[in-house]
Design an enzyme around this catalytic site. Structure first.
Site, PDB file in Angstrom:
ATOM      1  N   SER A 160      11.820  -5.913 -26.030  1.00  0.00           N
ATOM      2  CA  SER A 160      10.670  -5.084 -26.393  1.00  0.00           C
ATOM      3  C   SER A 160      11.160  -3.703 -26.794  1.00  0.00           C
ATOM      4  O   SER A 160      12.239  -3.255 -26.375  1.00  0.00           O
ATOM      5  CB  SER A 160       9.723  -4.959 -25.200  1.00  0.00           C
ATOM      6  OG  SER A 160       8.770  -3.938 -25.394  1.00  0.00           O
ATOM      7  N   TYR A 186       9.130  -1.871 -16.543  1.00  0.00           N
ATOM      8  CA  TYR A 186       8.975  -2.809 -17.656  1.00  0.00           C
ATOM      9  C   TYR A 186      10.093  -2.622 -18.679  1.00  0.00           C
ATOM     10  O   TYR A 186      10.713  -3.590 -19.149  1.00  0.00           O
ATOM     11  CB  TYR A 186       7.621  -2.603 -18.320  1.00  0.00           C
ATOM     12  CG  TYR A 186       7.387  -3.511 -19.508  1.00  0.00           C
ATOM     13  CD1 TYR A 186       7.061  -4.853 -19.327  1.00  0.00           C
ATOM     14  CD2 TYR A 186       7.491  -3.029 -20.811  1.00  0.00           C
ATOM     15  CE1 TYR A 186       6.850  -5.696 -20.410  1.00  0.00           C
ATOM     16  CE2 TYR A 186       7.280  -3.859 -21.904  1.00  0.00           C
ATOM     17  CZ  TYR A 186       6.963  -5.187 -21.697  1.00  0.00           C
ATOM     18  OH  TYR A 186       6.771  -6.013 -22.770  1.00  0.00           O
TER      19      TYR A 186
END
Length: 329
Positions: A160, A186
């Site tokens: 990501s 994350y």
């Protein structure tokens, strides 16, 4: 084999390309693929595209009945229960697949969580790290012999742009010493996914196993369901009463989000290549550590020394013998 340069190939694809467009004219009959979380969001579109091109797709899902219901209209699709935060569930998935004695041609490590309500699993591991990365590490090691049997396998690990938050803090992977930060947590898990692809490619290339990290782009999928309205507003997103979202931002559709995963899995342009971070249907460019661009890859997500370090730590976490997937001589 030469290391693949982290530099765009100038492919014909871009941010608006869909998975179906990537696969135009390709016949995947006889290929076997596994897509974790392949029944929702970009995972569903990945499954749809691969099965539509003739591949047999095995979907790993926590809720088998729900997955089967979603996938009922697709051909050549099987579902096996898989909970990436449960090591026993991963071992059971591996055992079921290996019992079929099939080679594994494509492994798309798509499933993940973002900003979950429970920040640690039963082992005390950070939930982002355990689910997005470590579960997929265990799964891939378990499927290693099936990948080798293919002779021409590709592994796609979904990373990501979240990796831009910074490098992994190896001294406190599970936030036992520092205050918990959901964005950092994350981001580090997605950096781990990228580093995993770098090291797996190094270990796998002499066996015909190549690996790629993918940034799918910003997609308003179920992954954002745990975000507060305030968090969403910061991204220019509003949650509707029916659970859908409205956005003034630059988001991709799920079909567009699946395109780079599929490109990495099947593109002839990547024959003989691997160990790179990709986005928008091409290999991404390297950008500076302090770049604020919502694209490109930062050096810490493709650093081979960090990738090897993370691999060794992961083996220790999971009590896997060092060298189960051996390093190249």
């Amino acid at each position: 084999m030469m290391t693949t340069e982290q530099k765009p190939l100038q492919s014909e694809f871009g941010p608006q390309t869909t998975a179906k467009e990537v696969l135009a004219g390709q016949d995947l009959s006889g290929k076997v693929a596994i897509v974790t979380g392949g029944h929702g969001g970009i995972g569903l579109e990945t499954t749809r595209a691969l099965s539509g091109a003739g591949a047999t797709v095995i979907v790993g899902a926590r809720d088998v009945n729900k997955a089967k219901e979603v996938l009922t209209t697709l051909k050549n699709v099987e579902v096996i229960r898989l909970d990436l935060v449960d090591p026993d569930s991963i071992d059971e998935f591996v055992a079921v697949f290996l019992s079929s004695n099939r080679a594994l041609d494509l492994l798309v490590l798509n499933a993940g969580v973002s900003f979950p309500p429970t920040i640690k699993d039963e082992r005390g591991f950070d939930t982002h790290f355990a689910t997005n990365y470590l579960g997929h590490f265990q799964l891939t090691v378990g499927l290693w012999e099936a990948l080798k049997r293919s002779g021409n396998a590709r592994v796609v690990a979904l990373s990501s742009i979240g990796h831009m938050t910074g490098p992994i803090n190896f001294d406190d992977l599970h936030f036992n010493k520092r205050p918990y930060d959901k964005v950092v947590s994350y981001g580090e898990s997605k950096t781990a996914c990228s580093l995993f692809a770098i090291e797996l490619d190094k270990r796998g290339r002499e066996h015909g196993v190549r690996a790629f990290a993918v940034h799918p782009g910003a997609i308003l999928s179920g992954l954002v369901r745990h975000l507060s309205d305030e968090d969403l507003a910061g991204w220019g997103v509003k949650r509707n009463e029916d659970g859908t979202y409205m956005s003034s931002g630059d988001f991709k559709t799920a079909e567009q989000g699946a395109a780079t995963s599929v490109w990495c899995a099947v593109s002839p342009m990547l024959n003989g290549k691997g160990g790179v971070y990709c986005e928008d249907g091409d290999i991404a460019e390297v950008v500076s550590a302090d770049s604020t661009l919502q694209r490109g890859v930062r050096s810490w997500a493709i650093d081979p020394a960090l990738a090897e370090k993370l691999w060794t730590i992961s083996e220790d976490f999971l009590h896997i013998s060092h060298g189960t997937i051996p390093q190249r001589p």
